[in-house]
Design an enzyme around this catalytic site. Structure first.
Site, PDB file in Angstrom:
ATOM      1  N   GLU A 286      34.683  43.117  27.327  1.00 25.87           N
ATOM      2  CA  GLU A 286      34.908  41.680  27.453  1.00 25.87           C
ATOM      3  C   GLU A 286      33.785  40.775  26.950  1.00 25.87           C
ATOM      4  O   GLU A 286      32.692  40.503  27.779  1.00 25.87           O
ATOM      5  CB  GLU A 286      35.331  41.499  28.799  1.00 25.87           C
ATOM      6  CG  GLU A 286      36.538  41.840  29.325  1.00 25.87           C
ATOM      7  CD  GLU A 286      37.141  41.345  30.663  1.00 25.87           C
ATOM      8  OE1 GLU A 286      36.396  40.745  31.328  1.00 25.87           O
ATOM      9  OE2 GLU A 286      38.143  41.807  30.982  1.00 25.87           O
ATOM     10  N   GLU A 378      43.003  46.327  29.383  1.00 26.35           N
ATOM     11  CA  GLU A 378      42.959  46.134  30.976  1.00 26.35           C
ATOM     12  C   GLU A 378      43.768  44.720  31.212  1.00 26.35           C
ATOM     13  O   GLU A 378      43.880  43.788  30.774  1.00 26.35           O
ATOM     14  CB  GLU A 378      41.395  45.551  31.056  1.00 26.35           C
ATOM     15  CG  GLU A 378      41.130  45.590  32.587  1.00 26.35           C
ATOM     16  CD  GLU A 378      39.523  45.083  32.825  1.00 26.35           C
ATOM     17  OE1 GLU A 378      38.572  45.773  32.296  1.00 26.35           O
ATOM     18  OE2 GLU A 378      39.594  44.049  33.443  1.00 26.35           O
TER      19      GLU A 378
HETATM   20  C1  IDC Z   1      35.445  44.182  38.594  1.00 27.32           C
HETATM   21  C2  IDC Z   1      35.650  44.990  39.780  1.00 27.32           C
HETATM   22  C3  IDC Z   1      34.931  44.681  40.920  1.00 27.32           C
HETATM   23  C4  IDC Z   1      33.142  44.832  40.450  1.00 27.32           C
HETATM   24  C5  IDC Z   1      33.054  43.763  39.218  1.00 27.32           C
HETATM   25  C6  IDC Z   1      31.560  43.843  38.552  1.00 27.32           C
HETATM   26  O1  IDC Z   1      36.929  45.032  40.152  1.00 27.32           O
HETATM   27  O2  IDC Z   1      34.891  45.640  41.899  1.00 27.32           O
HETATM   28  O3  IDC Z   1      32.287  44.319  41.480  1.00 27.32           O
HETATM   29  O4  IDC Z   1      34.016  44.047  38.225  1.00 27.32           O
HETATM   30  O5  IDC Z   1      31.237  45.109  38.121  1.00 27.32           O
HETATM   31  C7  IDC Z   1      37.225  42.228  34.179  1.00 27.32           C
HETATM   32  C8  IDC Z   1      36.096  43.244  34.092  1.00 27.32           C
HETATM   33  C9  IDC Z   1      36.051  44.262  35.174  1.00 27.32           C
HETATM   34  C10 IDC Z   1      36.146  43.500  36.570  1.00 27.32           C
HETATM   35  C11 IDC Z   1      37.621  42.783  36.437  1.00 27.32           C
HETATM   36  C12 IDC Z   1      37.837  42.250  37.848  1.00 27.32           C
HETATM   37  O6  IDC Z   1      36.737  44.095  32.938  1.00 27.32           O
HETATM   38  O7  IDC Z   1      34.854  44.972  35.079  1.00 27.32           O
HETATM   39  O8  IDC Z   1      36.133  44.744  37.458  1.00 27.32           O
HETATM   40  N1  IDC Z   1      37.636  42.131  35.682  1.00 27.32           N
HETATM   41  O9  IDC Z   1      36.832  41.047  38.237  1.00 27.32           O
HETATM   42  N2  IDC Z   1      37.469  41.362  33.622  1.00 27.32           N
HETATM   43  C13 IDC Z   1      38.245  40.551  34.098  1.00 27.32           C
HETATM   44  C14 IDC Z   1      38.643  40.918  35.452  1.00 27.32           C
END
Ligand code: IDC
Length: 460
Positions: A286, A378
């Site tokens: 992302e 995702e």
């Molecule tokens: C989130 C995980 C969370 C973690 C965070 C930071 O769910 O447990 O603490 O990342 O690493 C994304 C990202 C993805 C995120 C997810 C939800 O690709 O890494 O995971 N998210 O926030 N993009 C939009 C949402």
């Protein structure tokens, strides 16, 4: 270092191969080498050999290769100690490039003479061990091909056709599956039992392997994480699922921050998995806080590294604004449509979280889907934090739209994280039950019901 002349149109060729180093029996070995004729004139030529070590670190290496034409002679070489006996050429490392770490490259070059034709050398080797074309890792034995009738077996090598993902029969397909959580945190969720459940009960077509780069991920142990990813590729393959190798950049949002790491990582995993048909590469999860031009620049540097090792695999490129095609940054898909990545066989990532991203994001996908090959690598059923309540209405609207447009997807996450996006209840991965409805969260129940419906893959 003496620089090679600019590439001329005369007889340039690239050879992908593996060299094995003479190393202890238990070492992972392998490399790629690119041979390029950079210039050629009557009776003479200049050539470069880029050697990349894909196995464990090597030292004191000697590269060997065979000149296929008896008239080809090395006249003068650089960046190694060169010698030739008959058609056999050797180049021994010198002080400053004698040690090659995993993923490290060195550029060698020479001026040669020739009579007749001037074909590329063959039989590259290192320390006398013949090349095999892939990395040999004794801790990582080869797996069997996917079982008959599985998604990877039926569809075979994928490619992009028009705006669709197409199978070996050149027909559009949709892959439906799950993403891991960060493998640095949730390794216990990815063993034989959970992946059996994903393949057999969920009937998942794919496993996205989310390898964070920061946050205690790849940057802390490149070799270890590369092996973990390869292991999960094999486990997916053995169960007939596609494996989406996700270079999970997130913070910082500019993928160029990780450009060197990406080149190292992808040159390794692409060479190691080149012969497999179940691998898709996602080069930047992302991008955020960065222009589309910068993302495109990154993609145009990483994709050739993958192609050099694994020419036919599909590559997914992240988009601006957390892979929202720019929408979350106030832009839209036109920045990509008007300035696409200069590469073939690629798709663009679109990510959404159903409780946060609704009608205007769906409208973007509906519009963009006729112009760009999209892959929802995702998405979550919850808010963009990864937590909160499942937004069932929005999730179902999204999934219906993706089904209708035949857009492939992977849901965040196949894990027992203590957050609404996880498919399993906390603690599940400490146990052995991954199949009963009792271990599923609301999000997991919804996704399992959607993913496990029969696939309809065309076979002619
Ligand atoms: C989130 C995980 C969370 C973690 C965070 C930071 O769910 O447990 O603490 O990342 O690493 C994304 C990202 C993805 C995120 C997810 C939800 O690709 O890494 O995971 N998210 O926030 N993009 C939009 C949402």
């Amino acid at each position: 270092m003496k620089r090679l002349l600019a590439l001329l149109a005369t007889g340039a060729s690239v050879v992908g191969l593996t060299v094995l180093a003479g190393r202890p029996a238990q070492a992972a070995t392998g490399c790629s080498a690119e041979y390029t004729i950079t210039s050629q004139w009557a009776g003479g030529f200049q050539a470069g050999v880029k050697v990349t070590n894909l196995g464990d670190p090597v030292s004191d290496w000697t590269l060997g290769f065979t000149m296929p034409d008896t008239g080809q002679k090395v006249v003068q070489g650089w960046n190694a100690t060169w010698s030739q006996s008959g058609s056999a050429v050797t180049a021994a490392g010198v002080d400053w490039n004698r040690t090659l770490a995993t993923g490290a490259s060195t550029d060698l070059g020479f001026v040669g003479s020739f009579t007749g034709s001037n074909p590329a050398p063959t039989s590259f080797s290192l320390n006398g061990v013949a090349c095999t074309g892939s990395v040999t890792d004794p801790t990582d034995p080869p797996t069997d091909p996917p079982a008959t009738g599985t998604p990877a077996d039926v569809n075979g090598q994928l490619h992009v056709c028009g705006v669709h993902l197409c199978n070996q029969y050149d027909r559009p397909i949709q892959l439906r599956g799950m993403s891991t959580h960060g493998i640095q945190w949730f390794g216990s969720c990815y063993g034989d039992a959970s992946l059996d459940a994903l393949a057999d009960d969920w009937k998942s077509d794919l496993l996205r392997v989310a390898m964070y780069v920061q946050e205690d991920g790849y940057e802390t142990d490149p070799d270890g994480f590369t092996r973990q990813v390869n292991r999960l590729v094999d486990m997916a393959e053995a169960r007939g699922m596609y494996a989406l190798i996700d270079f999970h950049t997130l913070t910082p949002g500019d993928p160029n921050y990780n450009l060197d790491r990406a080149k190292t990582f992808f040159s390794s995993v692409a060479a190691r998995n080149a012969d497999k048909k179940n691998v898709i590469y996602e080069i930047a999860n992302e991008p955020n806080g960065v222009s589309w031009a910068a993302v495109k620049n990154y993609a145009e540097q990483v994709i050739p590294v993958i192609r050099a090792a694994d020419p036919d695999a599909v590559v997914i490129v992240g988009t601006r604004g957390w892979s929202s095609l720019g929408v979350s940054d106030g832009s839209n898909e036109s920045e990509v449509v008007n300035n696409p990545v200069n590469a073939a066989n690629i798709m663009y990532a679109f990510h959404f979280y159903a409780a946060s991203h609704k009608d205007n994001y769906r409208a973007t996908v509906s519009r963009a889907a006729s112009q760009l090959p999209l892959f929802v690598s995702e998405f979550g059923t919850v808010s963009a934090t990864g937590g909160g309540a499942v937004d069932r209405a929005s999730s179902v609207a999204w999934l219906d739209l993706l089904d209708q447009l035949k857009i492939s997807y992977a849901n965040w996450t196949f894990s027992d994280a203590d957050e609404g996006s996880a498919a399993f209840k906390p603690g599940t991965c400490n146990g052995s039950d991954f199949s009963s409805s009792a271990v599923l969260t609301e999000s997991g129940t919804l996704l399992k019901s959607r993913i496990s419906t029969a696939d309809n893959f065309p076979t002619s």
